[in-house]
Design an enzyme around this catalytic site. Structure first.
Site, PDB file in Angstrom:
ATOM      1  CG  HIS A 149      -2.071   0.932   1.080  1.00 32.91           C
ATOM      2  ND1 HIS A 149      -1.993   2.274   1.353  1.00 32.91           N
ATOM      3  CD2 HIS A 149      -3.328   0.706   0.626  1.00 32.91           C
ATOM      4  CE1 HIS A 149      -3.160   2.827   1.094  1.00 32.91           C
ATOM      5  NE2 HIS A 149      -3.986   1.910   0.645  1.00 32.91           N
TER       6      HIS A 149
ATOM      7  CG  ASP B 173      -8.427  -4.586  -2.407  1.00 31.92           C
ATOM      8  OD1 ASP B 173      -9.611  -4.355  -2.121  1.00 31.92           O
ATOM      9  OD2 ASP B 173      -7.680  -3.749  -2.924  1.00 31.92           O
TER      10      ASP B 173
HETATM   11  N1  ACO Z   1       3.973  -7.922  -4.646  1.00 29.60           N
HETATM   12  C1  ACO Z   1       5.309  -7.944  -4.791  1.00 29.60           C
HETATM   13  N2  ACO Z   1       6.103  -6.869  -4.715  1.00 29.60           N
HETATM   14  C2  ACO Z   1       5.527  -5.687  -4.477  1.00 29.60           C
HETATM   15  C3  ACO Z   1       4.130  -5.575  -4.299  1.00 29.60           C
HETATM   16  C4  ACO Z   1       3.349  -6.735  -4.384  1.00 29.60           C
HETATM   17  N3  ACO Z   1       2.025  -6.697  -4.237  1.00 29.60           N
HETATM   18  N4  ACO Z   1       3.818  -4.286  -4.073  1.00 29.60           N
HETATM   19  C5  ACO Z   1       4.974  -3.616  -4.107  1.00 29.60           C
HETATM   20  N5  ACO Z   1       6.006  -4.455  -4.354  1.00 29.60           N
HETATM   21  C6  ACO Z   1       7.423  -4.119  -4.408  1.00 29.60           C
HETATM   22  C7  ACO Z   1       7.760  -3.436  -5.724  1.00 29.60           C
HETATM   23  O1  ACO Z   1       8.161  -4.369  -6.717  1.00 29.60           O
HETATM   24  C8  ACO Z   1       8.877  -2.517  -5.305  1.00 29.60           C
HETATM   25  O2  ACO Z   1      10.039  -3.295  -5.175  1.00 29.60           O
HETATM   26  P1  ACO Z   1      11.494  -2.677  -5.576  1.00 29.60           P
HETATM   27  O3  ACO Z   1      11.730  -1.592  -4.559  1.00 29.60           O
HETATM   28  O4  ACO Z   1      12.421  -3.811  -5.496  1.00 29.60           O
HETATM   29  O5  ACO Z   1      11.326  -2.121  -6.974  1.00 29.60           O
HETATM   30  C9  ACO Z   1       8.481  -2.073  -3.907  1.00 29.60           C
HETATM   31  O6  ACO Z   1       7.678  -3.146  -3.397  1.00 29.60           O
HETATM   32  C10 ACO Z   1       7.682  -0.755  -3.856  1.00 29.60           C
HETATM   33  O7  ACO Z   1       6.559  -0.901  -4.714  1.00 29.60           O
HETATM   34  P2  ACO Z   1       5.862   0.325  -5.474  1.00 29.60           P
HETATM   35  O8  ACO Z   1       5.057  -0.217  -6.612  1.00 29.60           O
HETATM   36  O9  ACO Z   1       6.904   1.365  -5.781  1.00 29.60           O
HETATM   37  O10 ACO Z   1       4.930   0.879  -4.333  1.00 29.60           O
HETATM   38  P3  ACO Z   1       3.706   1.864  -4.512  1.00 29.60           P
HETATM   39  O11 ACO Z   1       3.493   2.516  -3.209  1.00 29.60           O
HETATM   40  O12 ACO Z   1       3.909   2.764  -5.683  1.00 29.60           O
HETATM   41  O13 ACO Z   1       2.495   0.894  -4.895  1.00 29.60           O
HETATM   42  C11 ACO Z   1       0.655  -0.582  -4.712  1.00 29.60           C
HETATM   43  C12 ACO Z   1       1.502   0.497  -4.024  1.00 29.60           C
HETATM   44  C13 ACO Z   1       0.201  -0.071  -6.108  1.00 29.60           C
HETATM   45  C14 ACO Z   1      -0.595  -0.836  -3.896  1.00 29.60           C
HETATM   46  C15 ACO Z   1       1.492  -1.874  -4.862  1.00 29.60           C
HETATM   47  O14 ACO Z   1       1.910  -2.318  -3.591  1.00 29.60           O
HETATM   48  C16 ACO Z   1       0.768  -2.996  -5.611  1.00 29.60           C
HETATM   49  O15 ACO Z   1       0.784  -3.022  -6.851  1.00 29.60           O
HETATM   50  N6  ACO Z   1       0.082  -3.928  -4.862  1.00 29.60           N
HETATM   51  C17 ACO Z   1      -0.670  -4.988  -5.477  1.00 29.60           C
HETATM   52  C18 ACO Z   1      -2.031  -4.472  -5.916  1.00 29.60           C
HETATM   53  C19 ACO Z   1      -2.935  -4.186  -4.740  1.00 29.60           C
HETATM   54  O16 ACO Z   1      -3.095  -4.995  -3.836  1.00 29.60           O
HETATM   55  N7  ACO Z   1      -3.600  -3.011  -4.806  1.00 29.60           N
HETATM   56  C20 ACO Z   1      -4.582  -2.624  -3.794  1.00 29.60           C
HETATM   57  C21 ACO Z   1      -4.108  -1.444  -2.999  1.00 29.60           C
HETATM   58  S1  ACO Z   1      -5.264  -1.053  -1.737  1.00 29.60           S
HETATM   59  C22 ACO Z   1      -6.527  -0.267  -2.515  1.00 29.60           C
HETATM   60  O17 ACO Z   1      -6.392   0.396  -3.515  1.00 29.60           O
HETATM   61  C23 ACO Z   1      -7.807  -0.424  -1.927  1.00 29.60           C
END
Ligand code: ACO
Length: 422
Positions: free
Chosen positions: A306, A363
């Protein structure tokens, strides 16, 4: 006034900006005079360091895993108040008295019917249309049925606008579902509460006085409450951006629905169950955890991570507790639950997830409960829409009343070609 001073290393010039204090949370640097003073913009893709507005509605402390609506902790509201009470709170700033709640509930029941002509819209969609496409179109179409809301003169006009939408969204959602199955629409039943009525419109046969078990109503009501608002997330930011152009409020909310659809946002709940089904068995969890960690593999664990919560998502905690309490009564799919629990256990002890502060978000668990309510996964994001409509409305209203509001128009850092001749 507190301030910060920036020094331009190129010429030693100094610029001072005021610091604004919130009632809770981080201070913000007021950079509104930045361009006038320096001729420069800030660069912040994804708004990771930008507060786009002042708001009184929802407070989140991502470090502590804290979420509050109008000052009240989400745990207290989810445990002790109904979704309709939460709606009243978000829109009016205070919880309703008993009489106010009865009047509010009655009015929403009466407003839950939609214009007969609007039904035709659903028939225009192909059989395989995703319900979110129908939902966003139906809410946008609603603006044509209530064009007077483009210009509201009084508090009463505002009240009518928001009650209409709040009351009709579950009806439209159920219509979208029934259209996708090709089965007759069920009209709202005035005898039923907001949440019970939605389940009834989803599942009843025409003419059937379907009994909806109380445990199902309670579970869904809690899910609605947990989704009701979440400050300046992607869809709310979209609603505010569209509102800033002066568009019809329902058009702004229709745009919010589209923004919610993506799997990085509200669409994640559908993806979580799809992913659990795809993984298929507890024995395959390690394989998928390894894929998540592989930098050459785009696989992401849905329902994890998140932007704001870096310790835990309080909504996920409440849902996990609800799941534990109700799993026997609701008849949760044990196989999927076991896979989910194994993923959670492995991920929470794995350095990849710990170092990146990746925890289960709302979620991750909501889909398991929704599946037990016989809501198919294509409808999960619609459930989010029903819960979040009140938040979008509250944010729309706050935006429009804000004397500091401006059209949303960020700037850019141009990196294209320099001027050239044809
Ligand atoms: N699985 C594996 N790795 C992940 C995940 C995940 N779900 N989420 C983040 N990471 C990793 C990224 O690869 C990144 O790694 P790195 O530093 O080695 O490149 C690091 O964690 C940071 O991730 P970002 O994408 O930069 O984080 P951001 O804050 O921009 O994204 C987000 C947040 C979009 C929610 C992301 O965690 C994600 O895509 N999660 C999966 C989808 C999800 O569950 N969305 C629901 C969010 S809650 C809502 O909207 C109600």
């Amino acid at each position: 006034m507190d301030s910060v001073t920036l020094t331009d290393n190129r010429n030693g010039k100094q610029y001072t900006f005021g610091i604004l204090h919130p009632t809770m949370g981080q201070d913000v640097i007021d950079i509104r005079p930045l361009f006038k003073q320096t001729g420069m913009f800030t660069y912040d893709p994804g708004f990771t360091s930008t507060a786009s507005c002042s708001s009184e509605i929802t407070y989140i402390d991502g470090g502590k895993g804290e979420l509050r609506y109008r000052g009240y902790a989400i745990e207290d509201l989810a445990q002790n108040k109904s979704y309709l009470e939460v709606c009243y709170l978000l829109l009016n700033g205070e919880l309703p008295t008993k009489d106010e709640l009865i009047a509010y509930d009655m009015e929403l029941r009466k407003r839950s019917f939609v214009h007969e002509g609007l039904k035709n819209l659903f028939y225009a969609f192909p059989d395989k249309a995703h319900p979110m496409a129908m939902m966003s179109s139906a809410v946008s179409a609603l603006s044509a049925f209530y064009s007077e809301h483009i210009k509201m003169q009084s508090e009463e006009d505002l009240q009518v606008m928001r009650r209409r939408l709040l009351a009709k969204v579950p009806t439209l959602a159920a219509f979208a579902y029934r259209r996708s199955l090709g089965i007759p629409f069920i009209y709202p039943d005035l005898k039923r509460s907001f949440t019970e009525n939605f389940l009834y419109m989803m599942h009843a046969y025409p003419g059937q006085d379907l009994k909806i078990p109380e445990v199902q109503v309670r579970a869904l009501d809690t899910i609605f409450t947990l989704h009701a608002d979440h400050e300046q997330n992607a869809s709310t930011t979209t609603v505010r951006a569209v509102a800033s152009t002066g568009a019809h409020p329902y058009a702004a909310i229709s745009a919010g629905i589209d923004a919610l659809w993506g799997r990085a946002h509200g669409g994640a709940n559908e993806s979580v169950i799809a992913q659990l089904e795809y993984i298929g068995s507890v024995g395959r969890v390690d394989e998928f955890i390894a894929r998540t960690k592989d930098p050459d593999d785009e696989f992401r664990l849905m329902g994890f991570g998140h932007r704001v919560y870096k310790n835990f998502d309080p909504r996920a905690k409440i849902l996990k507790k609800l799941l534990d309490e109700l799993k026997d009564e609701l008849g949760i799919d044990n196989e999927l639950l076991e896979i989910a629990e194994k993923i959670e256990a492995v991920a929470l002890s794995d350095d990849y997830f710990i170092s990146r502060k990746l925890y289960p978000n709302i979620d991750f668990y909501s889909g398991l409960i929704l599946t037990a309510l016989k809501i198919p996964k294509e409808m999960f994001t619609i459930i989010f829409v029903i819960g979040r409509t009140v938040g979008w409305l509250a944010q729309w209203i706050e935006f429009n009343a804000d004397p500091e509001k401006k059209i949303a128009r960020p700037r850019q850092r141009y990196i294209g070609p320099e001027p050239r001749e044809l």
